[in-house]
Design a protein around this motif. Structure first.
Motif: not given
Length: 440
Positions: A253-266, A270-279
């Motif tokens: 279920e953690v994988n279901i959550f992560y897959n849903s997050l990165f596939s744009g379901q949650l 724009t927000s996902l790109e901000i989350m992924m910015d690790t600069s």
């Protein structure tokens, strides 16, 4: 609730030479870990939204000899932060909050609250004191705590640095973000989690944690002592970590959550790109690493003996989650072995043998500070009685065991170290990468 991924392990590039999935080999790996008491827990691998592998080893309740299985629920610790970050970004998408919103809008008495933004807290750049480092934490973590009690403790602490000055992991950030979400939604964190993530994704084995109930297929936690699993009796009351570490779930279920997050379901793109910015050192609820030559995002967790790690390899859309309720080989090292097996047809199963013993005097030749031109950390070797200790500057400290003359390893860190005492040099092998060091 343990430090950011980079603080417990170095996930270093490894060239992928093959992409052949071998289920039998992975079964052999987990059978080996089980046989040699290297851990108890469960793993799941998702690729492009489908589960392609799952396995469980050990017991959810050792006393009653109840085996763990794919439906066993574990405490996931700080992987909870990815869930909380997602909730906060949803509130931002809903125009109920902003990254520049100040902490003083909600908790004006907290030190530097008029300078700390939501963005600072999401990226661990607030300077807020980490409440899990409070001198009395071990006393009050096991009993119910009100929001007022938690805030009152924080009011006694000054900021560790000016907001935005640097990145330093603090569980307090996500505790306060939980409270802010509750204020905005007029619901408890548990209710918000249910309505915004659990129900939309149809999760059945994910929840805000309570007292562990083995009759509900929930795992107890254990620590290895003198080659025997010993049950951990004291557990954190979930009113303490809330959105910093209170969620329970399964690797699937953690994988279901992560897959849903990165596939744009949650959240929005724009927000996902901000989350992924690790600069600045950390993303939002995510750490970013190069894992096996591929960009990966994820989080680790540790609470009451439970240890966990989830990594999402963005190019191939692979998610791997391992959650252990008894740990000898670290989740990081376990996942490294899983991915080596998954990608490399020539992968060899790890070998577990009795440690080689050294006297205190024999360890003296290895002591000192070692530096490398190609590695970002200097490593200092000290000793405690007959144990060699490795400490990476601004990184982890871990004990080593001898496996051959001049050779040491740490299964928890996934590191192998070989010294050349004649030349005062050392070779570090970390997750498939060899790095040369010379003593100062």
């Amino acid at each position: 609730m343990i430090k950011n991924i980079t603080c417990i392990a170095f996930l270093i590039s490894y060239t992928i030479t093959a992409q052949t999935f071998n289920k039998t080999r992975l079964d052999s790996l987990f059978n080996l870990l089980d046989t040699h008491n290297q851990g108890m827990g469960s793993i799941s691998i998702y690729k492009q939204g489908k589960e392609i592998y799952k396995n469980s080893i050990g017991y959810l309740d050792l006393g009653n000899k109840t085996k763990a299985n794919s439906e066993t629920i574990y405490r996931i610790g700080s992987i909870t932060k990815t869930f909380t970050a997602t909730i906060i970004m949803q509130l931002i998408d809903d125009n109920k909050l902003d990254l520049e919103t100040l902490l003083s809008d909600y908790f004006p008495k907290i030190s530097n609250s008029d300078k700390i933004t939501i963005g600072h807290m999401l990226r661990h750049r607030s300077g807020l004191f980490n409440l899990t480092e409070d001198e009395d934490f071990m006393k009050w973590m096991i009993v119910p705590n009100t929001r007022k009690q938690m805030i009152d403790r924080l009011l006694k602490k000054e900021g560790s640095f000016e907001p935005g000055e640097k990145t330093a992991y603090s569980n307090t950030n996500y505790l306060l973000l939980s409270y802010i979400a509750e204020e905005i939604e007029g619901k408890t964190y548990s209710e918000i989690l249910q309505s915004r993530i659990i129900q939309p994704l149809g999760l059945k084995r994910t929840a805000y944690g309570k007292n562990i109930d083995t009759n509900n297929n929930e795992a107890l936690s254990y620590v290895m002592n003198d080659n025997k699993w010993v049950k951990i009796e004291k557990h954190t009351h979930m009113s303490v970590p809330i959105g910093a570490g209170a969620i329970v779930s399964t690797p699937t279920e953690v994988n279901i959550f992560y897959n849903s997050l990165f596939s744009g379901q949650l959240v929005s793109n724009t927000s996902l790109e901000i989350m992924m910015d690790t600069s600045t050192g950390m993303g939002i609820g995510l750490g970013g690493e190069t894992f096996f030559g591929k960009q990966a995002y994820g989080h680790n967790g540790g609470i009451d003996g439970f240890q966990s790690l989830t990594m999402y390899l963005s190019e191939e859309k692979i998610v791997v989650s391992y959650i252990g309720n008894g740990v000898v080989m670290s989740p990081n090292n376990c996942i490294v072995n899983v991915l080596k097996s998954y990608y490399d047809q020539d992968y060899k199963l790890p070998v577990f043998s009795a440690p080689l013993e050294f006297t205190k005097e024999e360890l003296d030749v290895f002591l000192g500070v070692y530096i490398s031109e190609s590695f970002p950390f200097q490593i200092t070797f000290t000793k405690e009685n007959t144990t060699l200790i490795a400490s990476a500057k601004d990184g982890p400290t871990f004990p080593l065991v001898g496996y051959q003359k001049n050779g040491f390893k740490s299964d928890r860190a996934g590191a192998t170290i070989n010294f050349n005492t004649d030349e005062s040099t050392m070779m570090l092998e970390l997750n498939g990468n060899k790095v040369y060091f010379k003593r100062k």
